[in-house]
Design a protein around this motif. Structure first.
Motif, short mmCIF file in Angstrom:
data_model
loop_
_atom_site.label_atom_id
_atom_site.label_comp_id
_atom_site.label_asym_id
_atom_site.label_seq_id
_atom_site.Cartn_x
_atom_site.Cartn_y
_atom_site.Cartn_z
N PRO A 54 3.53 -0.33 -2.27
CA PRO A 54 3.12 -0.90 -3.58
C PRO A 54 3.04 -2.37 -3.65
N GLU A 55 4.37 -2.89 -3.14
CA GLU A 55 4.87 -4.23 -3.47
C GLU A 55 4.02 -4.99 -2.47
N GLN A 56 3.62 -4.43 -1.21
CA GLN A 56 2.93 -5.35 -0.22
C GLN A 56 1.42 -5.63 -0.62
N ILE A 57 0.97 -4.72 -1.16
CA ILE A 57 -0.63 -4.74 -1.71
C ILE A 57 -1.08 -5.36 -2.92
N VAL A 58 -1.96 -6.40 -2.67
CA VAL A 58 -2.48 -7.18 -3.81
C VAL A 58 -3.94 -7.08 -3.89
N THR A 59 -4.19 -6.95 -5.03
CA THR A 59 -5.71 -6.49 -5.40
C THR A 59 -6.15 -7.51 -6.60
#
Ligand SMILES: Cc1cc2nc3c(=O)[nH]c(=O)nc-3n(C[C@H](O)[C@H](O)[C@H](O)COP(=O)(O)OP(=O)(O)OC[C@H]3O[C@@H](n4cnc5c(N)ncnc54)[C@H](O)[C@@H]3O)c2cc1C
Ligand code: SF4
Ligand code: SF4
Ligand code: FES
Lengths: 277, 337
Positions: free
Chosen positions: A230-235
């Motif tokens: 989750p920390e690697q995913i930016v939206t």
């Protein structure tokens, strides 16, 4: 009581002019906007602006890119304001206020490999980041762009997709369409499936994903399957907005306002907030 | 404090009117109490408790123009409004301690956290707050549960106390003192103990609630709490701390004006987006948002409770949604009962 000097009300826009309109797809156009005093402001990638057509309406849009003298907005025709903007001609005066929102977490992305995943008009905010990273090339690792649209005609920013971005050093661009036409030789299929097929490994990466809610939902599932954290995913999120400055109350997710504290969040941050988007 | 004979109150108001338009609670023909401009001889509803429509309308009007425009072919010109025109000096007389507290919430929203709302700020700066302490409560009051004392109005410039034959006047700020320069000839200085705080009949325990609510967004309790709500929005219009607004426009030929107007998170349109997507599609999400906004989100964001215990929402809700009972229910849920 002493009269105070009138400060500018943050809800009052600056008057600017549309100096160029580019047809991207049958329902997306890019508008270049400037003012008599040059660029209205200098946003960071992923930041927003309220654009208005007086007498018609006002709406929140990502600043998809900028030049030294102008801002660019890529706008999809969906309702009253956006239809009127699509009818507008070059020279039309508009209102613009901003910049709003947090923008992409550039510092956190530095030195990392970047995986951009876009769908449809969702490429608009991501484009500001891709172009920024291309301009500051040595601050970021490998750049991998995966983009999809309904049909070849619906692909936005074709010149960048097919010409400019593949030439960025240490980069790769993969494009898919839901359904091709007689001239289409590229991939056919939805973005999430295409992503799984390409299978970019999560190590050392930050991924930036933006598109229609349904695409985001399935892309997130695919990323999870591929072991992205989750920390690697930016939206980026879209909520209905009116003020853009955290006052009108409309865009809250719990105690956060998407217009001020967003629209960019990591999945780790979103997991801490009510899922009301 | 200075004690002024009630029959001399109009001299006090006369004095205050040098500062700006004086607003007082007035009972309208239909019995509703709201703040209206005072003129000598006007009947003031001193005994009415808090007004039905909160005084926030004088700082954050129900509708207000943001700017005017003129469209001429491709050209557009905008006219900004002068703060002196939109915010003439005013004196709010007789606002109750709960409503004084609500100004702190509105200040937090409109004056902090990134942007300053200049219209609100101008009105606030040009408003003298003359509160009236409560010597009796209404059946729907619960301000003392919300950290407000009915006989104190800490944020007010001046506080009035009903002493029977006389009205006690206590100055709390420099601004209040300036406004009362010349009041020496009215009444006399007296050592009078502050009236005892009257008791509120309703109560609610908010101890630690904001923190405790954190894990309960998806709690099944919301399936039960929202059911009777009609979605009419009365609660939000009458709430002194509700600040949500809509922005829209009116056109008259080539001219027009952009305005904002109170809006309500209880309406489905509020969050509806182009294409029909709605993040809060049913009354359940909207009711949950209203209560969590008051009890958890405002405390988290601004460090202050979003409810001041004025009781208006429960007094006027057509189906008796009672925030005190909801708080009690939420405390039970948070305690795992
Ligand atoms: C953070 C953010 C970034 C955005 N970036 C872009 C972009 O780069 N390109 C683009 O084409 N669109 C973007 N949008 C969506 C855009 O704001 C809406 O499509 C637009 O406001 C619709 O206005 P309309 O009058 O044409 O539609 P209508 O449906 O006629 O609008 C009615 C009302 O709803 C509001 N509204 C409707 N849909 C939305 C929505 N999705 N978001 C916010 N308000 C809405 C409008 O402001 C208007 O007040 C973005 C939205 C947000 C919140
Ligand atoms: S006043 Fe009562 S019925 Fe109306 S929206 Fe508020 S809680 Fe619901
Ligand atoms: S929520 Fe109800 S009791 Fe609390 S301040 Fe608002 S109107 Fe008053
Ligand atoms: S748009 Fe008004 S609070 Fe975000």
């Amino acid at each position: 009581m002493a009269p105070e000097k009138d400060a500018q009300n943050p809800l009052v826009p600056t008057v600017g002019r549309i100096i160029k309109i580019i047809d991207e797809t049958p329902d997306v156009k890019t508008f270049h906007v400037t003012t008599d005093h040059g660029k209205p402001f200098t946003p960071m990638p992923g930041q927003l602006a309220m654009l208005s057509l007086p007498a018609v309406g006002e709406g929140m849009f990502s600043v998809t890119w900028q030049g030294p003298e102008h801002l660019e907005f890529a706008i999809k025709k969906v309702g009253v304001l956006t239809e009127a903007l699509h009818e507008a001609e070059e020279g039309q005066m508009v209102g613009v206020r901003g910049p709003y929102g947090n923008g992409f977490p550039i510092e956190m992305m530095k030195g990392k490999d970047l995986l951009f995943i876009g769908g449809g008009i969702g490429l608009a905010p991501v484009r500001s980041l891709i172009n920024y990273c291309a301009e500051h090339r040595d601050e970021f690792g490998h750049m991998w762009i995966i983009y999809g649209a309904r049909s070849p005609a619906d692909l936005c920013f074709k010149e960048e997709l097919f010409k400019n971005w593949p030439q960025i050093p240490n980069s790769r661009v993969d494009i898919t369409v839901d359904k091709g036409d007689e001239n289409w030789t590229g991939n056919e299929g939805f973005v999430p499936a295409f992503l799984e097929q390409l299978n970019p490994p999560p190590e050392g990466k930050v991924t930036i994903t933006c598109g229609p809610p349904i695409m985001i939902k399935f892309v997130l599932q695919s990323l999870e399957k591929m072991n992205y954290k989750p920390e690697q995913i930016v939206t980026t999120l879209e909520m209905r907005m009116k003020c853009g400055i955290g006052k009108c109350g409309r865009c809250n997710l719990g105690s956060k306002y998407v217009c001020l504290d967003g629209p960019v969040f990591t999945l780790a941050e979103l997991n801490q907030l009510p899922g009301e988007y | 404090m200075r004690a002024i004979k009630k029959m001399d109150i109009s001299s006090l108001l006369e004095l205050l009117s040098r500062q700006g338009t004086v607003y007082v609670p007035v009972r309208e023909e239909d019995g509703l109490v709201s703040f209206s401009p005072w003129s000598p001889g006007a009947e003031i509803a001193w005994d009415a408790g808090n007004s039905l429509v909160p005084p926030k309308q004088l700082l954050f009007p129900q509708t207000e123009t943001i700017y005017r425009y003129r469209v001429d072919g491709l050209n557009v010109s905008l006219d900004e409004l002068a703060l002196d025109d939109i915010a003439p000096p005013q004196v709010l007389v007789g606002i109750r301690p709960c409503d004084v507290k609500s100004l702190e919430v509105l200040d937090a929203v409109f004056l902090t956290a990134g942007y300053v709302d200049t219209f609100y700020q101008a009105r606030r700066n040009r408003t003298l707050v003359v509160a009236q302490a409560c010597t009796k409560t209404q059946p729907t009051c619960f301000c003392d549960s919300m950290g407000v004392s009915p006989v104190e109005a800490l944020g007010a410039d001046i506080v009035l106390y009903d002493l029977g034959e006389e009205m006690g006047v206590v100055v709390q700020t420099e601004k209040g003192a300036q406004a009362l320069a010349g009041a020496e000839r009215l009444g006399q200085e007296k050592e009078v103990p502050l009236p005892k705080a009257p008791e509120c009949r309703l109560s609610a325990n908010v101890d630690g609630l904001a923190e405790r609510l954190k894990g309960h967004f998806y709690d099944p309790v919301w399936d039960e709490l929202y059911r009777k709500c009609l979605g009419c929005g009365i609660c939000t219009y009458l709430c002194p701390t509700c600040h949500c607004f809509d922005i829209d426009r009116e056109n008259r030929g080539q001219n027009g004006w952009e305005y904002r107007a109170w809006d309500s998170c209880m309406y489905s349109q509020y969050t509806l987006m182009a294409g029909g997507h709605n993040p809060r599609p049913t009354k359940k999400e909207r009711v949950r948002n209203r209560f969590l906004h008051k009890l958890q989100y405002i405390p988290e964001r601004y460090g202050i409770l979003g409810c001041v215990g004025c009781g208006r929402c429960l007094a006027k809700c057509p189906v008796n949604m009672d925030i005190t009972r909801i708080i009690t229910r939420l405390q039970e849920v948070a305690a795992g009962e």
